[in-house]
Motif scaffolding. Structure first.
Motif, short mmCIF file in Angstrom:
data_model
loop_
_atom_site.label_atom_id
_atom_site.label_comp_id
_atom_site.label_asym_id
_atom_site.label_seq_id
_atom_site.Cartn_x
_atom_site.Cartn_y
_atom_site.Cartn_z
N LYS A 118 0.86 -1.22 0.01
CA LYS A 118 0.04 0.07 0.32
C LYS A 118 0.91 1.12 -0.12
CE LYS A 118 -3.47 2.18 2.77
NZ LYS A 118 -4.42 2.15 4.13
N ASN A 119 1.86 1.23 0.79
CA ASN A 119 2.75 2.31 0.99
C ASN A 119 3.57 2.76 -0.47
OD1 ASN A 119 4.19 4.42 2.48
ND2 ASN A 119 5.98 3.14 2.01
N TYR A 120 4.14 1.56 -0.97
CA TYR A 120 4.66 1.56 -2.42
C TYR A 120 3.73 2.08 -3.48
CZ TYR A 120 7.40 0.30 -6.63
OH TYR A 120 7.90 0.37 -7.59
N LEU A 121 2.47 1.70 -3.57
CA LEU A 121 1.52 2.49 -4.63
C LEU A 121 1.26 3.49 -4.34
CD1 LEU A 121 -0.92 -0.79 -4.77
CD2 LEU A 121 0.88 -0.14 -6.29
N LEU A 122 1.05 4.04 -3.01
CA LEU A 122 0.86 5.58 -2.52
C LEU A 122 2.08 6.48 -2.84
CD1 LEU A 122 -1.28 5.10 0.47
CD2 LEU A 122 -1.99 5.79 -1.57
N ASN A 123 3.41 5.70 -2.86
CA ASN A 123 4.36 6.60 -3.17
C ASN A 123 5.11 5.92 -4.17
OD1 ASN A 123 4.65 8.62 -0.49
ND2 ASN A 123 3.85 6.49 0.14
N PRO A 124 4.65 6.04 -5.58
CA PRO A 124 5.52 5.58 -6.51
C PRO A 124 6.90 6.26 -6.88
CG PRO A 124 3.62 6.95 -7.33
CD PRO A 124 3.51 6.90 -5.99
N PRO A 125 7.87 5.37 -7.44
CA PRO A 125 9.25 6.00 -7.54
C PRO A 125 9.02 7.04 -8.78
CG PRO A 125 8.72 3.61 -8.87
CD PRO A 125 7.69 4.06 -7.67
N ILE A 126 9.76 8.00 -8.34
CA ILE A 126 9.81 9.18 -9.30
C ILE A 126 10.81 8.97 -10.47
CG2 ILE A 126 10.11 11.73 -9.59
CD1 ILE A 126 9.19 11.77 -6.73
N LEU A 127 10.47 9.12 -11.71
CA LEU A 127 11.18 9.05 -12.79
C LEU A 127 12.37 10.20 -12.87
CD1 LEU A 127 8.91 7.67 -15.50
CD2 LEU A 127 10.48 6.31 -14.13
N VAL A 128 13.28 9.95 -13.04
CA VAL A 128 14.50 11.00 -13.13
C VAL A 128 15.29 10.70 -14.46
CG1 VAL A 128 14.88 11.09 -10.78
CG2 VAL A 128 16.32 9.48 -12.07
N PRO A 129 15.65 12.00 -15.00
CA PRO A 129 16.66 12.03 -16.03
C PRO A 129 17.73 11.54 -15.98
CG PRO A 129 16.35 14.39 -15.24
CD PRO A 129 15.56 13.53 -14.39
N PRO A 130 18.43 10.89 -17.29
CA PRO A 130 19.91 10.41 -16.88
C PRO A 130 20.78 11.35 -16.73
CG PRO A 130 19.04 10.08 -19.15
CD PRO A 130 18.09 10.47 -18.50
N GLU B 281 19.71 3.30 -6.60
CA GLU B 281 19.27 3.16 -8.06
C GLU B 281 18.10 4.24 -8.05
OE1 GLU B 281 19.14 -0.68 -9.79
OE2 GLU B 281 20.99 -1.35 -9.28
N GLN B 282 17.95 4.73 -9.30
CA GLN B 282 16.67 5.64 -9.48
C GLN B 282 16.07 5.29 -11.02
OE1 GLN B 282 18.95 9.54 -9.01
NE2 GLN B 282 17.65 9.88 -7.43
N ALA B 283 14.90 5.36 -11.02
CA ALA B 283 14.18 4.71 -12.14
C ALA B 283 14.35 5.90 -13.29
CB ALA B 283 12.84 4.20 -12.03
N ILE B 284 14.40 5.52 -14.46
CA ILE B 284 14.51 6.41 -15.52
C ILE B 284 13.23 6.03 -16.64
CG2 ILE B 284 15.70 7.19 -17.84
CD1 ILE B 284 18.21 6.66 -16.21
N TYR B 285 12.96 4.95 -17.03
CA TYR B 285 12.06 4.68 -17.75
C TYR B 285 11.39 3.17 -17.58
CZ TYR B 285 9.78 5.86 -22.21
OH TYR B 285 8.81 6.10 -23.10
N TYR B 286 10.20 3.04 -17.80
CA TYR B 286 9.48 1.56 -17.86
C TYR B 286 9.06 1.29 -19.00
CZ TYR B 286 9.71 1.88 -12.63
OH TYR B 286 10.13 1.88 -11.30
N LEU B 287 9.06 0.04 -19.61
CA LEU B 287 8.68 -0.70 -20.85
C LEU B 287 7.85 -1.93 -20.80
CD1 LEU B 287 11.27 0.23 -23.70
CD2 LEU B 287 9.02 1.20 -23.31
N SER B 288 7.14 -2.21 -21.26
CA SER B 288 6.40 -3.39 -21.38
C SER B 288 5.78 -3.72 -22.79
CB SER B 288 5.33 -3.71 -20.15
OG SER B 288 4.29 -2.82 -20.65
N LYS B 289 5.85 -5.16 -23.12
CA LYS B 289 5.19 -5.48 -24.51
C LYS B 289 4.79 -6.68 -24.44
CE LYS B 289 7.16 -5.89 -29.29
NZ LYS B 289 6.70 -7.36 -29.62
N LYS B 290 3.77 -6.98 -25.25
CA LYS B 290 3.43 -8.19 -25.52
C LYS B 290 3.80 -8.85 -26.77
CE LYS B 290 -1.05 -11.15 -25.66
NZ LYS B 290 -2.50 -10.89 -25.76
N PHE B 291 4.41 -10.31 -26.87
CA PHE B 291 4.70 -10.83 -28.16
C PHE B 291 3.89 -11.08 -28.87
CE2 PHE B 291 8.42 -12.19 -25.43
CZ PHE B 291 9.53 -11.59 -25.74
N THR B 292 4.11 -10.71 -30.20
CA THR B 292 3.02 -11.06 -31.20
C THR B 292 2.64 -12.53 -31.21
OG1 THR B 292 4.73 -11.35 -32.99
CG2 THR B 292 3.59 -9.28 -32.74
N ALA B 293 1.94 -13.35 -31.96
CA ALA B 293 1.58 -14.80 -31.88
C ALA B 293 2.73 -15.41 -32.71
CB ALA B 293 0.45 -14.90 -33.06
#
Length: 260
Positions: free
Chosen positions: A15-27, A58-70
């Motif tokens: 709950k605390n993690y969801l209420l305080n999401p990590p802030i993205l920072v520039p590299p 460590e600080q987060a810069i970018y998140y990515l996700s993708k679903k593979f095609t068939a």
């Protein structure tokens, strides 16, 4: 299942993690990037991170996700890894071109690509895409060892060895508490495997420490093929003595034989 104190504590942490999401920072310039890549059967997940000024967090810069095609989902795990890495590299091209990036993944797709000397089709396409970037494969254990090394203030030993068709070589670096480095290398003049070269490098480094009369020393290695250990490891100090005879001479027994 009964709701107990441990369940409540885990719930509060989420709950605390969801209420305080990590802030993205520039590299920040002149600091390498770290990419965590997770490959599943039907999708991938990726996070690009960088350490702060202290070098410990460590600080987060970018998140990515993708679903593979068939058809991508029918690739082997290594092919899915190469496909995912190439896709991520294109998406984050504006970040990766100016930095060295450490890739943390269960297996090394770069080695798989480089070993394909005459690639065709999609393999050649992925090779061309990744050739523009400076990507270094590493493991989570290597990152943990680096963190431990930064926190330790005494003498430290780092070593490595390699064996190939051109011969075998070993190297070691002693780092003093003040941060001064004492490197040394040597060439092995006998045939050996990669693991044998790594053990020889370890012995080489320990002999350097004994010659310098170092009493307390911590040895760091990222060679998981040599040392397997649990995540929670308690390292006990060991005593090492340098003998003036080969090891096999110490285990030989004197046998009296009256026969000529």
């Amino acid at each position: 299942m009964d709701w107990n104190e441990d369940c409540q504590q885990a719930f509060d942490m989420i709950k605390n993690y969801l209420l305080n999401p990590p802030i993205l920072v520039p590299p920040q310039p002149r600091r390498p990037l770290i990419m965590y890549l997770s490959i599943l059967d039907e999708a991938i997940g990726c996070v690009l991170r960088q350490r702060d000024e202290s070098g410990r967090k460590e600080q987060a810069i970018y998140y990515l996700s993708k679903k593979f095609t068939a058809y991508e989902a029918n690739y082997s795990f290594l092919e899915r890894s190469c496909c995912a890495l190439a896709w991520v590299a294109l998406k984050l091209r504006h970040y990766l071109l100016g930095y060295t990036m450490y890739l943390i993944l269960r297996s090394d797709p770069l080695k798989y690509l480089l070993e394909k000397s005459m690639s065709t089709g999609r393999m050649a396409k992925w090779q061309m895409i990744l050739s523009d970037f400076n990507i270094i494969f590493t493991t989570q254990k290597a990152v943990k060892v680096e963190d431990m090394s930064e926190q330790y203030s005494g003498w430290r030993l780092f070593f490595d060895g390699v064996s190939n068709a051109f011969g075998a070589g070993i190297g070691a670096v002693l780092v003093s508490p003040e941060g001064k480095h004492y490197p040394a290398t040597a060439k092995l003049r006998f045939p050996c495997t990669n693991n044998m070269a790594e053990y020889e490098a370890c012995i080489f480094g320990l002999k350097m420490a004994l010659d310098m009369e170092i009493k307390d020393l911590i040895v760091f290695t990222t060679l998981s093929s040599m040392i397997q250990h649990p995540d929670e490891l308690v390292i006990e100090p060991i005593q090492i003595q340098l003998q003036d005879r080969p090891t096999h001479c110490l285990v030989m027994e004197r046998v009296s034989d009256v026969r000529p």
